[in-house]
Design a protein around this motif. Structure first.
Motif, PDB file in Angstrom:
ATOM      1  N   ASN A 165       0.820  -1.212   0.000  1.00  0.00           N
ATOM      2  CA  ASN A 165       0.000   0.000   0.000  1.00  0.00           C
ATOM      3  C   ASN A 165       0.847   1.252   0.000  1.00  0.00           C
ATOM      4  N   LEU A 166       1.877   1.269   0.829  1.00  0.00           N
ATOM      5  CA  LEU A 166       2.736   2.451   0.933  1.00  0.00           C
ATOM      6  C   LEU A 166       3.438   2.734  -0.390  1.00  0.00           C
ATOM      7  N   LEU A 167       4.018   1.702  -0.989  1.00  0.00           N
ATOM      8  CA  LEU A 167       4.771   1.886  -2.234  1.00  0.00           C
ATOM      9  C   LEU A 167       3.877   2.295  -3.395  1.00  0.00           C
ATOM     10  N   ALA A 168       2.593   1.987  -3.311  1.00  0.00           N
ATOM     11  CA  ALA A 168       1.674   2.328  -4.396  1.00  0.00           C
ATOM     12  C   ALA A 168       1.531   3.838  -4.560  1.00  0.00           C
ATOM     13  N   HIS A 169       1.717   4.608  -3.469  1.00  0.00           N
ATOM     14  CA  HIS A 169       1.586   6.055  -3.598  1.00  0.00           C
ATOM     15  C   HIS A 169       2.838   6.811  -3.136  1.00  0.00           C
ATOM     16  N   ASN A 170       3.815   6.079  -2.602  1.00  0.00           N
ATOM     17  CA  ASN A 170       5.064   6.707  -2.162  1.00  0.00           C
ATOM     18  C   ASN A 170       6.224   5.764  -2.505  1.00  0.00           C
ATOM     19  N   PRO A 171       6.701   5.807  -3.740  1.00  0.00           N
ATOM     20  CA  PRO A 171       7.706   4.832  -4.189  1.00  0.00           C
ATOM     21  C   PRO A 171       9.066   4.966  -3.511  1.00  0.00           C
ATOM     22  N   LYS A 172       9.330   6.111  -2.888  1.00  0.00           N
ATOM     23  CA  LYS A 172      10.609   6.302  -2.206  1.00  0.00           C
ATOM     24  C   LYS A 172      10.382   6.815  -0.776  1.00  0.00           C
ATOM     25  N   PRO A 173       9.748   6.012   0.049  1.00  0.00           N
ATOM     26  CA  PRO A 173       9.437   6.475   1.408  1.00  0.00           C
ATOM     27  C   PRO A 173      10.663   6.474   2.313  1.00  0.00           C
ATOM     28  N   ASP A 201      16.477  -1.747   2.896  1.00  0.00           N
ATOM     29  CA  ASP A 201      17.421  -1.181   3.861  1.00  0.00           C
ATOM     30  C   ASP A 201      17.668   0.310   3.615  1.00  0.00           C
ATOM     31  N   LYS A 202      17.503   0.759   2.379  1.00  0.00           N
ATOM     32  CA  LYS A 202      17.644   2.182   2.083  1.00  0.00           C
ATOM     33  C   LYS A 202      16.399   2.953   2.522  1.00  0.00           C
ATOM     34  N   MET A 203      15.235   2.310   2.371  1.00  0.00           N
ATOM     35  CA  MET A 203      13.976   2.971   2.717  1.00  0.00           C
ATOM     36  C   MET A 203      13.799   3.091   4.228  1.00  0.00           C
ATOM     37  N   ILE A 204      14.226   2.076   4.966  1.00  0.00           N
ATOM     38  CA  ILE A 204      14.086   2.096   6.417  1.00  0.00           C
ATOM     39  C   ILE A 204      15.233   2.919   7.000  1.00  0.00           C
ATOM     40  N   VAL A 205      14.926   4.157   7.377  1.00  0.00           N
ATOM     41  CA  VAL A 205      15.974   5.066   7.856  1.00  0.00           C
ATOM     42  C   VAL A 205      16.246   4.890   9.345  1.00  0.00           C
ATOM     43  N   SER A 206      15.291   4.275  10.073  1.00  0.00           N
ATOM     44  CA  SER A 206      15.527   4.004  11.492  1.00  0.00           C
ATOM     45  C   SER A 206      14.566   2.919  11.960  1.00  0.00           C
ATOM     46  N   ALA A 207      15.112   1.956  12.707  1.00  0.00           N
ATOM     47  CA  ALA A 207      14.298   0.899  13.314  1.00  0.00           C
ATOM     48  C   ALA A 207      14.709   0.788  14.774  1.00  0.00           C
ATOM     49  N   GLN A 208      13.773   1.055  15.661  1.00  0.00           N
ATOM     50  CA  GLN A 208      14.040   1.031  17.096  1.00  0.00           C
ATOM     51  C   GLN A 208      13.202  -0.071  17.750  1.00  0.00           C
ATOM     52  N   ASN A 209      13.828  -0.791  18.685  1.00  0.00           N
ATOM     53  CA  ASN A 209      13.089  -1.861  19.349  1.00  0.00           C
ATOM     54  C   ASN A 209      12.924  -1.568  20.838  1.00  0.00           C
ATOM     55  N   PHE A 210      12.117  -2.379  21.486  1.00  0.00           N
ATOM     56  CA  PHE A 210      11.872  -2.252  22.919  1.00  0.00           C
ATOM     57  C   PHE A 210      11.524  -3.630  23.476  1.00  0.00           C
ATOM     58  N   GLN A 211      11.653  -3.761  24.780  1.00  0.00           N
ATOM     59  CA  GLN A 211      11.231  -4.978  25.468  1.00  0.00           C
ATOM     60  C   GLN A 211       9.796  -4.802  25.942  1.00  0.00           C
ATOM     61  N   SER A 212       9.030  -5.884  25.977  1.00  0.00           N
ATOM     62  CA  SER A 212       7.625  -5.789  26.363  1.00  0.00           C
ATOM     63  C   SER A 212       7.453  -5.253  27.775  1.00  0.00           C
ATOM     64  N   THR A 213       8.490  -5.406  28.602  1.00  0.00           N
ATOM     65  CA  THR A 213       8.412  -4.955  29.996  1.00  0.00           C
ATOM     66  C   THR A 213       8.920  -3.529  30.203  1.00  0.00           C
ATOM     67  N   ASP A 214       9.418  -2.876  29.137  1.00  0.00           N
ATOM     68  CA  ASP A 214       9.905  -1.503  29.270  1.00  0.00           C
ATOM     69  C   ASP A 214       8.767  -0.574  29.699  1.00  0.00           C
ATOM     70  N   PRO A 215       9.023   0.329  30.652  1.00  0.00           N
ATOM     71  CA  PRO A 215       7.953   1.213  31.127  1.00  0.00           C
ATOM     72  C   PRO A 215       7.518   2.244  30.091  1.00  0.00           C
ATOM     73  N   THR A 216       8.422   2.623  29.189  1.00  0.00           N
ATOM     74  CA  THR A 216       8.087   3.647  28.202  1.00  0.00           C
ATOM     75  C   THR A 216       8.910   3.445  26.930  1.00  0.00           C
ATOM     76  N   ILE A 217       8.415   4.016  25.827  1.00  0.00           N
ATOM     77  CA  ILE A 217       9.154   3.965  24.552  1.00  0.00           C
ATOM     78  C   ILE A 217       9.421   5.389  24.060  1.00  0.00           C
ATOM     79  N   ASP A 218       9.407   6.352  24.965  1.00  0.00           N
ATOM     80  CA  ASP A 218       9.568   7.763  24.597  1.00  0.00           C
ATOM     81  C   ASP A 218      10.895   8.029  23.885  1.00  0.00           C
ATOM     82  N   SER A 219      11.982   7.461  24.403  1.00  0.00           N
ATOM     83  CA  SER A 219      13.291   7.744  23.797  1.00  0.00           C
ATOM     84  C   SER A 219      13.371   7.192  22.382  1.00  0.00           C
ATOM     85  N   GLN A 220      12.783   6.023  22.158  1.00  0.00           N
ATOM     86  CA  GLN A 220      12.785   5.447  20.808  1.00  0.00           C
ATOM     87  C   GLN A 220      11.994   6.340  19.845  1.00  0.00           C
TER      88      GLN A 220
END
Length: 396
Positions: A165-173, A201-220
């Motif tokens: 869906n994304l690539l259909a209207h944004n070929p270089k996201p 890998d060129k399109m994904i400019v940042s991928a941040q992960n977290f643990q399910s037990t983390d209290p917050t994801i604000d920094s990510q």
């Protein structure tokens, strides 16, 4: 005389064979009067919002027992225990259910990590692991794990659906991804990369992960915003999805946002985050939004609404998890009805793998369930939808 004797002998054999052919067959947890179904699910801990699944399923089986005498004359004994979304606790619960309570099958376990943790044991023991609340492709591998069958759309298929869906209207996201650091999150991330193709890998400019037990994801979320991304994928459960939506609002960041379908709940995610803050978020819908006016006169939605009022009073009907729990329970009911008087574990799996053009009233109208011994995928139809602050609109 010899011919007459042969005929009489044949008649006698046929008469002797009739009781054997009509004989009922039972495995552990089943009898003339009962079918035992086991479950471990998060009623506490970081995924406790999903505990409503178990509550709805318990109410459904009680309703079946009270109003219809159960399934084929047998009452369903549903034993559901809390695992706090802990894989070791889930394994402990499942062993107790199988070896202590002697359930016929394990049903509706929440989360990819937990289902992966219990899968080896259940397949070794030959115990059906049916319709987990998880979409990992690893839970649909009949060649290697014939006792495990998922229910919802497969995670990789879901992520590829978003990519298309994304690539259909944004070929270089410029894509940012927030994902849970386990099999669930990684399966979605890998599916996204497959859908994006060789330039992923060129399109994904940042991928941040977290643990399910983390209290917050604000920094990510701050890191993801600073990446300059114009598109965001939230491969999370409800708690972190609500946190991410809130943080996006605080940062005044408005990327095109796709949310994992398992977290796309008005009650569990959008209401805690704020309905206005959640406007514009997209997901892969596969069930009717029972709060949407367009389904107001739908017979199946009316039936469900009345059922909820009677059997789950006080429960928020805006929570799509209630629809999921109801529908998954109906799917198990269908499997057990197809078993007839052969309630061995082997036949339970055989019937689960032989659902034919089965339609659930709360799935989208074009959805049909067809399973086979080589394809365990249950729900496969998806429709892209966008949240408008109150309900969902289809994205054409």
């Amino acid at each position: 005389m010899s011919v007459r004797r042969i005929i009489l002998f044949g008649v006698a054999l046929a008469l002797l064979a009739q009781p054997a052919l009509a004989q009922k067959q039972y495995g552990p947890g089943t009898s003339d009067t009962e079918i035992k179904v086991g479950q471990t699910i998060a009623y506490s801990g970081p995924a406790s919002a999903y505990g409503v699944l178990g509550k709805v399923e318990a109410a459904y089986f009680k309703w079946l027992n009270d109003t219809k005498g159960g399934i084929n004359g047998r009452k369903v004994t549903f034993i559901s225990r809390d695992d706090g979304y802990s894989p070791p606790k889930a394994v402990e619960n499942v062993r107790s259910l199988v070896e202590g309570d002697e359930v016929a099958l394990i049903f509706g376990v929440l989360g990819t990590p937990l289902n992966m943790a219990i899968r080896p044991y259940l397949n070794k023991q030959g115990v059906p692991q049916l319709f987990p609340a998880a979409g990992s492709s690893a839970l649909n591998d009949p060649a290697h794990f014939p006792w495990t069958m998922g229910w919802q759309p497969i995670l990789r298929d879901e992520a590829k659906f978003y990519a298309k869906n994304l690539l259909a209207h944004n070929p270089k996201p410029k894509i940012a991804v927030l994902y849970q650091n386990d099999d669930f999150g990684k399966d979605l991330l890998n599916g996204l990369k497959e859908g994006l193709g060789e330039d992923a890998d060129k399109m994904i400019v940042s991928a941040q992960n977290f643990q399910s037990t983390d209290p917050t994801i604000d920094s990510q979320m701050v890191i993801l915003q600073n990446s300059g991304a114009d598109s965001l994928f939230l491969f999370t459960y409800a708690k972190q999805a609500a946190q991410a939506i809130t943080k996006m609002y605080d940062l005044n960041w408005k990327p095109e946002t796709y949310l994992h379908l398992g977290a796309a709940s008005v009650g569990a995610t959008f209401r805690p985050a704020g309905l206005d803050k959640s406007k514009g978020i997209m997901t892969a819908g596969f069930m009717k939004d029972v709060t949407d006016p367009r389904w107001a006169n739908d017979p199946d939605v009316k039936t469900w609404t009345e059922w909820m009022k009677t059997n789950m009073p006080g429960t928020d009907i805006n929570d799509s998890l209630t629809v999921a729990g109801y529908s998954v329970a109906q799917t198990l009911e269908q499997v057990l009805r197809q078993c007839g008087d052969n309630l061995t574990r082997e036949n339970i799996m055989k019937q689960a793998a032989n659902l034919r053009d089965f339609h659930l009233g709360l799935l989208l109208p074009d959805s049909r369930i067809n399973t086979s011994p080589t394809d365990y995928r249950v729900v496969t139809y998806m429709q892209l939808q966008r949240f408008n602050g109150a309900n969902w609109n289809d994205v054409k």
